[in-house]
Scaffold this motif. Sequence first.
Motif, PDB file in Angstrom:
ATOM      1  N   ARG A 100       1.073  -1.518  -0.483  1.00  9.49           N
ATOM      2  CA  ARG A 100       0.005  -0.018  -0.333  1.00  9.49           C
ATOM      3  C   ARG A 100       0.739   1.021  -0.236  1.00  9.49           C
ATOM      4  O   ARG A 100       0.585   2.578  -1.275  1.00  9.49           O
ATOM      5  CB  ARG A 100      -1.000  -0.092   1.461  1.00  9.49           C
ATOM      6  N   CYS A 101       2.064   0.922   0.745  1.00  8.15           N
ATOM      7  CA  CYS A 101       2.876   2.759   0.809  1.00  8.15           C
ATOM      8  C   CYS A 101       3.719   2.514  -0.997  1.00  8.15           C
ATOM      9  O   CYS A 101       3.712   3.862  -0.970  1.00  8.15           O
ATOM     10  CB  CYS A 101       3.824   2.383   1.397  1.00  8.15           C
ATOM     11  N   GLY A 102       4.077   1.182  -1.253  1.00  8.86           N
ATOM     12  CA  GLY A 102       4.721   1.281  -2.297  1.00  8.86           C
ATOM     13  C   GLY A 102       3.618   2.201  -3.268  1.00  8.86           C
ATOM     14  O   GLY A 102       3.474   3.178  -4.459  1.00  8.86           O
ATOM     15  N   LEU A 103       2.270   1.585  -3.537  1.00 11.04           N
ATOM     16  CA  LEU A 103       1.584   1.854  -4.416  1.00 11.04           C
ATOM     17  C   LEU A 103       1.389   3.546  -4.260  1.00 11.04           C
ATOM     18  O   LEU A 103       0.781   4.071  -5.405  1.00 11.04           O
ATOM     19  CB  LEU A 103       0.189   1.546  -4.079  1.00 11.04           C
ATOM     20  N   GLY A 104       0.509   4.134  -2.664  1.00  8.53           N
ATOM     21  CA  GLY A 104       0.543   5.069  -3.253  1.00  8.53           C
ATOM     22  C   GLY A 104       1.430   5.829  -3.403  1.00  8.53           C
ATOM     23  O   GLY A 104       1.421   7.550  -3.815  1.00  8.53           O
ATOM     24  N   TYR A 105       2.738   5.413  -3.314  1.00 14.51           N
ATOM     25  CA  TYR A 105       4.097   6.706  -4.103  1.00 14.51           C
ATOM     26  C   TYR A 105       3.660   6.088  -5.792  1.00 14.51           C
ATOM     27  O   TYR A 105       4.083   7.709  -6.047  1.00 14.51           O
ATOM     28  CB  TYR A 105       5.565   5.580  -3.070  1.00 14.51           C
ATOM     29  N   LEU A 106       3.468   5.249  -5.757  1.00 12.31           N
ATOM     30  CA  LEU A 106       3.911   5.588  -7.276  1.00 12.31           C
ATOM     31  C   LEU A 106       2.566   6.145  -7.755  1.00 12.31           C
ATOM     32  O   LEU A 106       3.062   6.964  -8.996  1.00 12.31           O
ATOM     33  CB  LEU A 106       2.954   3.958  -7.064  1.00 12.31           C
ATOM     34  N   ASP A 151       7.105  12.246 -16.253  1.00 15.35           N
ATOM     35  CA  ASP A 151       8.719  12.419 -15.830  1.00 15.35           C
ATOM     36  C   ASP A 151       8.577  11.291 -14.594  1.00 15.35           C
ATOM     37  O   ASP A 151       9.559  11.651 -13.996  1.00 15.35           O
ATOM     38  CB  ASP A 151       9.197  13.509 -15.019  1.00 15.35           C
ATOM     39  N   SER A 152       7.514  10.822 -14.508  1.00 20.36           N
ATOM     40  CA  SER A 152       7.261   9.863 -12.783  1.00 20.36           C
ATOM     41  C   SER A 152       7.750   8.909 -12.988  1.00 20.36           C
ATOM     42  O   SER A 152       8.481   8.329 -14.655  1.00 20.36           O
ATOM     43  CB  SER A 152       5.637   9.262 -12.792  1.00 20.36           C
ATOM     44  N   GLU A 153       8.302   8.113 -12.196  1.00 21.21           N
ATOM     45  CA  GLU A 153       9.308   6.329 -12.084  1.00 21.21           C
ATOM     46  C   GLU A 153       7.850   5.728 -12.789  1.00 21.21           C
ATOM     47  O   GLU A 153       9.249   4.881 -13.147  1.00 21.21           O
ATOM     48  CB  GLU A 153       9.144   6.054 -10.810  1.00 21.21           C
ATOM     49  N   LEU A 154       6.757   5.715 -12.897  1.00 27.53           N
ATOM     50  CA  LEU A 154       5.741   4.356 -12.894  1.00 27.53           C
ATOM     51  C   LEU A 154       6.172   4.483 -14.231  1.00 27.53           C
ATOM     52  O   LEU A 154       6.891   3.693 -15.840  1.00 27.53           O
ATOM     53  CB  LEU A 154       4.486   5.355 -13.473  1.00 27.53           C
ATOM     54  N   VAL A 155       6.364   6.295 -14.891  1.00 29.17           N
ATOM     55  CA  VAL A 155       6.355   6.141 -16.830  1.00 29.17           C
ATOM     56  C   VAL A 155       7.536   6.207 -17.172  1.00 29.17           C
ATOM     57  O   VAL A 155       8.143   5.245 -17.950  1.00 29.17           O
ATOM     58  CB  VAL A 155       6.057   7.640 -17.471  1.00 29.17           C
ATOM     59  N   ARG A 156       8.466   6.315 -16.050  1.00 26.79           N
ATOM     60  CA  ARG A 156      10.214   6.129 -16.787  1.00 26.79           C
ATOM     61  C   ARG A 156      10.468   4.817 -16.780  1.00 26.79           C
ATOM     62  O   ARG A 156      10.972   3.461 -17.859  1.00 26.79           O
ATOM     63  CB  ARG A 156      10.628   6.347 -15.198  1.00 26.79           C
ATOM     64  N   ARG A 157       9.961   3.606 -15.779  1.00 28.32           N
ATOM     65  CA  ARG A 157       9.925   2.401 -16.006  1.00 28.32           C
ATOM     66  C   ARG A 157       8.993   1.743 -16.459  1.00 28.32           C
ATOM     67  O   ARG A 157       9.621   0.583 -17.476  1.00 28.32           O
ATOM     68  CB  ARG A 157       9.746   1.570 -14.602  1.00 28.32           C
ATOM     69  N   LEU A 158       7.587   2.161 -17.279  1.00 24.41           N
ATOM     70  CA  LEU A 158       6.718   1.301 -18.280  1.00 24.41           C
ATOM     71  C   LEU A 158       7.204   1.982 -19.403  1.00 24.41           C
ATOM     72  O   LEU A 158       7.365   0.619 -20.291  1.00 24.41           O
ATOM     73  CB  LEU A 158       5.849   2.066 -17.781  1.00 24.41           C
ATOM     74  N   ARG A 159       8.128   3.135 -19.759  1.00 25.37           N
ATOM     75  CA  ARG A 159       9.077   2.886 -20.907  1.00 25.37           C
ATOM     76  C   ARG A 159      10.174   2.563 -21.608  1.00 25.37           C
ATOM     77  O   ARG A 159      10.243   1.678 -22.578  1.00 25.37           O
ATOM     78  CB  ARG A 159       9.120   4.267 -21.207  1.00 25.37           C
ATOM     79  N   LYS A 160      10.577   2.032 -20.257  1.00 25.94           N
ATOM     80  CA  LYS A 160      11.743   1.052 -20.235  1.00 25.94           C
ATOM     81  C   LYS A 160      11.642  -0.397 -20.093  1.00 25.94           C
ATOM     82  O   LYS A 160      12.481  -0.787 -20.605  1.00 25.94           O
ATOM     83  CB  LYS A 160      12.649   1.232 -18.292  1.00 25.94           C
ATOM     84  N   ARG A 161      10.650  -1.001 -20.182  1.00 20.92           N
ATOM     85  CA  ARG A 161      10.506  -2.542 -20.455  1.00 20.92           C
ATOM     86  C   ARG A 161      10.536  -3.198 -21.880  1.00 20.92           C
ATOM     87  O   ARG A 161      10.742  -2.388 -23.344  1.00 20.92           O
ATOM     88  CB  ARG A 161       9.542  -2.827 -19.557  1.00 20.92           C
ATOM     89  N   THR A 162      10.388  -3.795 -22.055  1.00 22.93           N
ATOM     90  CA  THR A 162      11.044  -4.583 -23.171  1.00 22.93           C
ATOM     91  C   THR A 162      10.165  -5.404 -23.766  1.00 22.93           C
ATOM     92  O   THR A 162       9.792  -5.724 -24.837  1.00 22.93           O
ATOM     93  CB  THR A 162      12.103  -5.075 -23.293  1.00 22.93           C
ATOM     94  N   ARG A 163       9.125  -5.890 -23.585  1.00 23.79           N
ATOM     95  CA  ARG A 163       7.662  -6.303 -23.096  1.00 23.79           C
ATOM     96  C   ARG A 163       6.786  -5.511 -23.717  1.00 23.79           C
ATOM     97  O   ARG A 163       6.341  -4.612 -22.941  1.00 23.79           O
ATOM     98  CB  ARG A 163       7.698  -7.653 -22.737  1.00 23.79           C
TER      99      ARG A 163
END
Length: 79
Positions: free
Chosen positions: A51-57, A67-79
């Motif tokens: 829940r803390c992680g989801l809240g932070y995200l 510029d969020s971490e979520l968008v950055r990581r989703l753009r980075k994934r290869t699948r």
Amino acid sequence: REVGKLFDLDDQPYRKDSFLFTSEEFERFDDVKLDLRRQYDLKATKNDLARCGLGYLIDDYERRGPDSELVRRLRKRTR
């Protein structure tokens, strides 16, 4: 909703869902739980951590958008 006010661990959760984790991710949950207890004398459940992680995200996404971490990581994934 006001940004930063979405999640409160004192609110009793009532919705249940399932998520898949790698073994490493699942083990890190345990590691963090133990670290919190040993280093800071804080009791936490895996549910608290999720829940803390989801809240932070979500907070980070609402504040920073593209510029969020979520968008950055989703753009980075290869699948």
